[in-house]
Write a protein that holds these residues in place. Structure first.
Motif, short mmCIF file in Angstrom:
data_model
loop_
_atom_site.label_atom_id
_atom_site.label_comp_id
_atom_site.label_asym_id
_atom_site.label_seq_id
_atom_site.Cartn_x
_atom_site.Cartn_y
_atom_site.Cartn_z
N GLU A 328 68.28 27.71 -16.65
CA GLU A 328 68.77 28.00 -18.00
C GLU A 328 69.58 26.84 -18.56
O GLU A 328 69.55 26.58 -19.77
CB GLU A 328 69.61 29.28 -17.99
CG GLU A 328 68.78 30.55 -17.84
CD GLU A 328 67.70 30.66 -18.92
OE1 GLU A 328 68.02 30.45 -20.11
OE2 GLU A 328 66.54 30.96 -18.56
N LYS A 331 67.09 24.32 -19.96
CA LYS A 331 66.50 24.81 -21.21
C LYS A 331 67.48 24.73 -22.36
O LYS A 331 67.14 24.27 -23.47
CB LYS A 331 66.03 26.25 -21.01
CG LYS A 331 65.28 26.84 -22.19
CD LYS A 331 64.78 28.24 -21.86
CE LYS A 331 64.02 28.84 -23.05
NZ LYS A 331 63.52 30.21 -22.73
N GLU A 335 67.33 22.35 -25.85
CA GLU A 335 67.36 23.00 -27.16
C GLU A 335 68.44 22.40 -28.06
O GLU A 335 68.22 22.16 -29.25
CB GLU A 335 67.58 24.50 -27.01
CG GLU A 335 66.31 25.28 -26.70
CD GLU A 335 65.25 25.09 -27.78
OE1 GLU A 335 65.55 25.35 -28.97
OE2 GLU A 335 64.13 24.67 -27.44
N LEU A 370 59.15 23.99 -23.00
CA LEU A 370 60.24 23.12 -23.44
C LEU A 370 59.78 22.23 -24.60
O LEU A 370 58.63 21.81 -24.64
CB LEU A 370 60.71 22.23 -22.28
CG LEU A 370 61.28 22.94 -21.06
CD1 LEU A 370 61.58 21.92 -19.96
CD2 LEU A 370 62.53 23.73 -21.41
#
Length: 475
Positions: A328, A331, A335, A370
């Motif tokens: 996480e 990710k 982002e 991604l």
């Protein structure tokens, strides 16, 4: 005045990077520039032969060196270039046996005795950081002093190999002289890898040395685990010099983790912005060391791309690698970067210890979700200086072929997998990523506006052929 010539042994693009070599660039050998600056400052006549930039082979390098006939030759080598370093040493010695050949770099720092036993043309090895050691060594040779008094070396003495006490790491990196870029070929000969192509002249820098993470695949035999940093003032002075004297438009920071300290990054970004130097730059980061504040500061002073070590989409494999990070976090970091309009280059590894078809497929699925702009796929490579090296055979079949220890060849096959499957997944991951229209057309646009259009086009064609090989089986 005694003379030393520093050289990196010639390697073809395939020897260095495998089938994808033609899409990889050529950057200034920063380590040689620091070494050369140190010996020149100490009063030794100094030259650099950058065989990669000059496009010359072993015989020509040896000819150039023997023509000058220096007292010393300093060769730096990684594991994949060590055999070429040994061949170069032998060629030099055949013509001038009195030249003292000194070897430094990651390979001999990891395997000092093994290296000198294999390559009899090498007289002395430097273990660890070399800037202080090389000056101490040359001064000792000049005065005919006992080499046992020089820290950080291995040498031959009456048929025996002698290793001296390790030299301490350089604490004050700002004490290092400005790299001797003036000894290199014209900067027009240096180009970035296609994944970092933006346009304009490039140069590489480091703002820190060492890494305190414990990933099992990293070789820290030279710079160690302790992080030491240049001051922002020192780095910005180098950037200004490169910009004004060499018309460099972009800096590639090669620190293992540029963002290891948030206060340091924020201070650097503030001072770089205040300097008004017109420069673009990119760097490597860990996903757990970046946030909106850090990335915003980096963006405001010219950073356009970050490289993120994803390594795997399987939490199990990340834990095996001792990455110290969770899925996480990776990710979320990407982002944030994309919201700030960064170009993001992701690095993954396949074939790690305990890797299976299922964990590779987890990685493929994770990467597909991604928002990456570029992807670099590496085979797991147990480098001699890495923590896993001594125990790697417990986890699979390891072909300890020094020439192929460059992450571009499947030299390690985990139990339960085979080379055919590894190559299949390697090609499929790259094909699935780069054959998407947005990615492929974006790279064609980059190539068409570059100054090295022919090199990159040849590289892309080779890349396409490599990843498009027909596979009889699917997995």
């Amino acid at each position: 005045m005694a003379k030393i010539i520093f050289v990196y042994p010639p390697l073809t693009s395939y020897q260095r990077y495998g089938h994808l070599g033609k899409v990889v660039g050529i950057l200034q050998p920063l380590n040689l520039c620091y070494l050369a600056a140190s010996t020149r400052q100490a009063g030794f006549a100094t030259e650099i032969i950058d065989s990669s930039a000059l496009g010359i082979e072993l015989d020509e390098v040896a000819r150039l060196i023997n023509k000058v006939c220096p007292e010393y030759v300093g060769i730096t080598a990684t594991t994949c270039s060590i055999n070429n370093a040994g061949m170069l040493a032998r060629l030099i010695k055949q013509q001038n046996p009195n030249i003292t050949i000194i070897l430094g770099g990651t390979h001999i720092s990891s395997l000092p005795k093994e290296t000198l036993r294999v390559f009899d043309g090498i007289d002395i090895g430097v273990i660890g950081e070399g800037e202080e050691v090389i000056v101490d060594l040359l001064n000792a040779c000049k005065k005919s002093q006992d080499l046992r008094e020089v820290k950080g070396i291995i040498f031959r003495n009456n048929g025996e190999l002698v290793i001296t006490h390790r030299q301490e790491l350089i604490e004050n990196l700002d004490s290092l002289p400005m790299p001797a870029w003036d000894l290199l070929p014209p900067f027009s000969r240096y180009i970035p890898s296609l994944v970092r192509l933006r346009g304009g002249s490039v140069a590489s820098l480091v703002t820190s040395r060492g890494c305190n993470e414990v990933c099992i695949f990293c070789d820290k035999s030279v710079c160690g685990y302790k992080i030491r940093s240049h001051s922002p003032e020192y780095v910005i002075n180098l950037i200004r010099h490169l910009s004004e004297c060499y018309r460099v438009k972009e800096i590639i920071f090669k620190d293992p983790n540029f963002t290891f300290s948030k206060p340091r990054v924020l201070r650097f970004c503030q001072q770089l912005a205040e300097s008004k130097i017109n420069i673009k730059w990119n760097c490597m980061v860990r996903a757990d060391t970046i946030d909106h504040e850090v990335l915003s500061a980096m963006k405001s002073c010219g950073c356009w791309q970050i490289s993120v070590g994803i390594e795997s989409g399987s939490q199990k494999i990340l834990d095996v690698l001792k990455k110290g990070i969770c899925i996480e976090q990776i990710k979320d970091a990407i982002e944030i970067a994309k919201k700030l309009k960064f170009d993001v280059l992701g690095y993954i590894i396949i074939g790690s210890p305990l890797e299976t078809e299922e964990t590779i497929k987890e990685t493929m699925e994770f990467v597909s979700g991604l928002r990456l702009d570029s992807l670099k796929v590496n085979y797991f490579s147990p480098y001699p200086g890495s923590p896993i090296y001594a125990d790697i055979s417990k986890f699979g079949i390891f072909e300890n072929n020094w020439d192929q220890l460059n992450a571009a060849h499947p030299v390690f096959i985990p139990f339960g997998l085979n080379e055919e499957k590894m190559n299949y997944f390697y090609r499929k991951i790259l094909k699935d990523f780069y054959f998407r229209p947005r990615i492929f057309l974006g790279y064609l646009k980059k190539i068409l506006i570059s100054k090295a259009i022919l090199r990159y086009l040849v590289g892309v064609l080779g890349f396409v052929r490599c990843i498009s090989k027909n596979n009889e089986k699917t997995y």
